[in-house]
Motif scaffolding. Structure first.
Motif, PDB file in Angstrom:
ATOM      1  N   ARG A 235       0.811  -1.221   0.000  1.00  0.00           N
ATOM      2  CA  ARG A 235       0.000   0.000   0.000  1.00  0.00           C
ATOM      3  C   ARG A 235       0.843   1.269   0.000  1.00  0.00           C
ATOM      4  NH1 ARG A 235      -4.234   0.895   4.392  1.00  0.00           N
ATOM      5  NH2 ARG A 235      -4.899   2.438   2.854  1.00  0.00           N
ATOM      6  N   ALA A 236       2.049   1.189   0.528  1.00  0.00           N
ATOM      7  CA  ALA A 236       2.834   2.401   0.785  1.00  0.00           C
ATOM      8  C   ALA A 236       3.807   2.707  -0.345  1.00  0.00           C
ATOM      9  CB  ALA A 236       3.606   2.252   2.092  1.00  0.00           C
ATOM     10  N   SER A 237       4.181   3.980  -0.436  1.00  0.00           N
ATOM     11  CA  SER A 237       5.319   4.405  -1.246  1.00  0.00           C
ATOM     12  C   SER A 237       6.566   4.136  -0.424  1.00  0.00           C
ATOM     13  CB  SER A 237       5.220   5.894  -1.578  1.00  0.00           C
ATOM     14  OG  SER A 237       4.049   6.158  -2.333  1.00  0.00           O
ATOM     15  N   LEU A 238       7.503   3.378  -0.984  1.00  0.00           N
ATOM     16  CA  LEU A 238       8.620   2.843  -0.216  1.00  0.00           C
ATOM     17  C   LEU A 238       9.889   3.670  -0.380  1.00  0.00           C
ATOM     18  CD1 LEU A 238       8.114  -0.942  -1.052  1.00  0.00           C
ATOM     19  CD2 LEU A 238       7.162   0.364   0.862  1.00  0.00           C
ATOM     20  N   GLY A 281       9.950  13.257  -2.579  1.00  0.00           N
ATOM     21  CA  GLY A 281       9.355  12.735  -1.355  1.00  0.00           C
ATOM     22  C   GLY A 281       7.848  12.613  -1.481  1.00  0.00           C
ATOM     23  N   ARG A 282       7.134  12.941  -0.414  1.00  0.00           N
ATOM     24  CA  ARG A 282       5.673  12.830  -0.420  1.00  0.00           C
ATOM     25  C   ARG A 282       5.081  13.630  -1.579  1.00  0.00           C
ATOM     26  NH1 ARG A 282       1.204  11.754   2.641  1.00  0.00           N
ATOM     27  NH2 ARG A 282       2.507  10.706   4.220  1.00  0.00           N
ATOM     28  N   ILE A 288       0.416   7.189   1.463  1.00  0.00           N
ATOM     29  CA  ILE A 288       0.998   6.476   2.601  1.00  0.00           C
ATOM     30  C   ILE A 288       2.475   6.259   2.298  1.00  0.00           C
ATOM     31  CG2 ILE A 288       1.004   4.330   3.936  1.00  0.00           C
ATOM     32  CD1 ILE A 288      -1.981   4.042   3.217  1.00  0.00           C
ATOM     33  N   THR A 289       3.338   6.737   3.180  1.00  0.00           N
ATOM     34  CA  THR A 289       4.775   6.603   2.962  1.00  0.00           C
ATOM     35  C   THR A 289       5.365   5.647   3.992  1.00  0.00           C
ATOM     36  OG1 THR A 289       5.152   8.592   4.313  1.00  0.00           O
ATOM     37  CG2 THR A 289       5.055   8.878   1.914  1.00  0.00           C
ATOM     38  N   LEU A 290       6.366   4.896   3.562  1.00  0.00           N
ATOM     39  CA  LEU A 290       7.059   3.950   4.439  1.00  0.00           C
ATOM     40  C   LEU A 290       8.552   4.162   4.290  1.00  0.00           C
ATOM     41  CD1 LEU A 290       6.285   0.166   4.914  1.00  0.00           C
ATOM     42  CD2 LEU A 290       8.636   0.954   4.572  1.00  0.00           C
TER      43      LEU A 290
END
Length: 314
Positions: A235-238, A281-282, A288-290
């Protein structure tokens, strides 16, 4: 030669200055060979780890951290991490300082997570869930609070007494902290979730992460360790601190890669890409960031130089 104990090291590494020093080191030209990473058998207990992490800035400084991690030290009411950082001149090789390695490691690790949050967490993040009650927990709370306007903190631990003690310590530092009794409920509402444990099994499920959450994974520094499940990484951007470290040692990245849950290209950037502007970045408020951190020798060198120069300037 300058010798700094734990308290002296802590005072020399104030959060804003340490975060800035690590950012500058990620942006600059630090040489960082592959670290030595050895398993050490401890009869009747979990295996320990011996780390030796060298780094240098040509013509400036060089150093090496010698660190041990004994997971079962909690049985003896001892920290899991002990070590020393040896800082030398990069021009002459002269030994300049011996710095307490446990405190340096704890503070630079937390500062690196806070640096990542500068680029990955929402600007208006106000709540934080701290998963874990070890030495890093208070450091992570303080470091993240330096970068974002956090007003509420929940602390979860397998040991209820340890969680309560960490809450009390956090309150003494001025943080509005409470014990987390329902991990799922608090995780679903938290803007920043930070994990610093030695868990071998996922603690936070991806389905719990709300839109806009930032997930900071600091523990699980071996391939067989895990703090997040497959859904979280899907689900997250890694993002990672370094590709070299996270792709080899961080179980939260290594395991889903090996299982085919994610691909190498699904990891957007390492920290040097963020601080240099190669990756923004975001990208939006709902992303959702990880961030997965396994530690890098340049972080230790940045902290050691800051501590040495701070003391020498007094």
């Amino acid at each position: 030669m300058l010798v700094l104990n734990e308290e002296e090291t802590r005072r020399a590494l104030e959060w804003p200055h340490l975060i800035e020093a690590i950012e500058n080191m990620f942006r600059g030209g630090c040489v960082m060979p592959v670290r030595h990473h050895h398993e050490v058998e401890v009869p009747g207990e979990s295996d320990a780890t011996l780390l030796m992490m060298p780094a240098w800035v040509p013509g400036s400084y060089m150093g090496v951290k010698i660190l041990s991690v004994f997971p079962d030290n909690s049985r003896r009411s001892l920290p899991a991490i002990f070590g020393t950082y040896l800082l030398s001149s990069g021009k002459t090789g002269e030994m300049l300082a011996a710095i307490e390695g446990g405190e340096l490691t704890a503070r630079r690790t937390a500062a690196t997570s806070a640096l990542a949050a500068k680029y990955l967490a929402r600007q208006d993040a106000s709540s934080m869930l701290m998963v874990g009650t070890g030495r890093l927990s208070l450091n992570l709370i303080a470091a993240h609070a330096t970068m974002r306007p956090l007003t509420s903190f929940y602390i979860w631990g397998r040991n209820a007494a340890a969680a309560q003690k960490t809450v009390e310590d956090a309150r003494q530092l001025g943080f509005n902290a409470k014990v987390c009794s329902d991990l799922e409920e608090v995780a679903r509402s938290s803007d920043i979730i930070s994990c610093a444990t030695l868990s071998n099994e996922p603690l936070i499920k991806g389905q719990w992460l709300k839109p806009g959450a930032h997930f900071d994974l600091v523990g699980a520094f071996k391939p067989n360790m895990r703090e997040s499940d497959d859904m979280a990484v899907k689900r997250a951007s890694l993002f990672v601190d370094t590709f070299d470290g996270a792709l080899k040692e961080g179980g939260d990245i290594v395991q889903p890669l090996e299982a085919g849950i994610i691909r190498r290209d699904d990891i957007y950037a390492e920290l040097s890409d963020l601080v240099s502007g190669r990756h923004a970045g975001r990208s939006n408020g709902d992303e959702i960031t990880l961030f997965k951190s396994v530690g890098a020798a340049l972080e230790d060198l940045a902290g050691a130089i800051l501590a040495y120069e701070s003391i020498k300037a007094v």
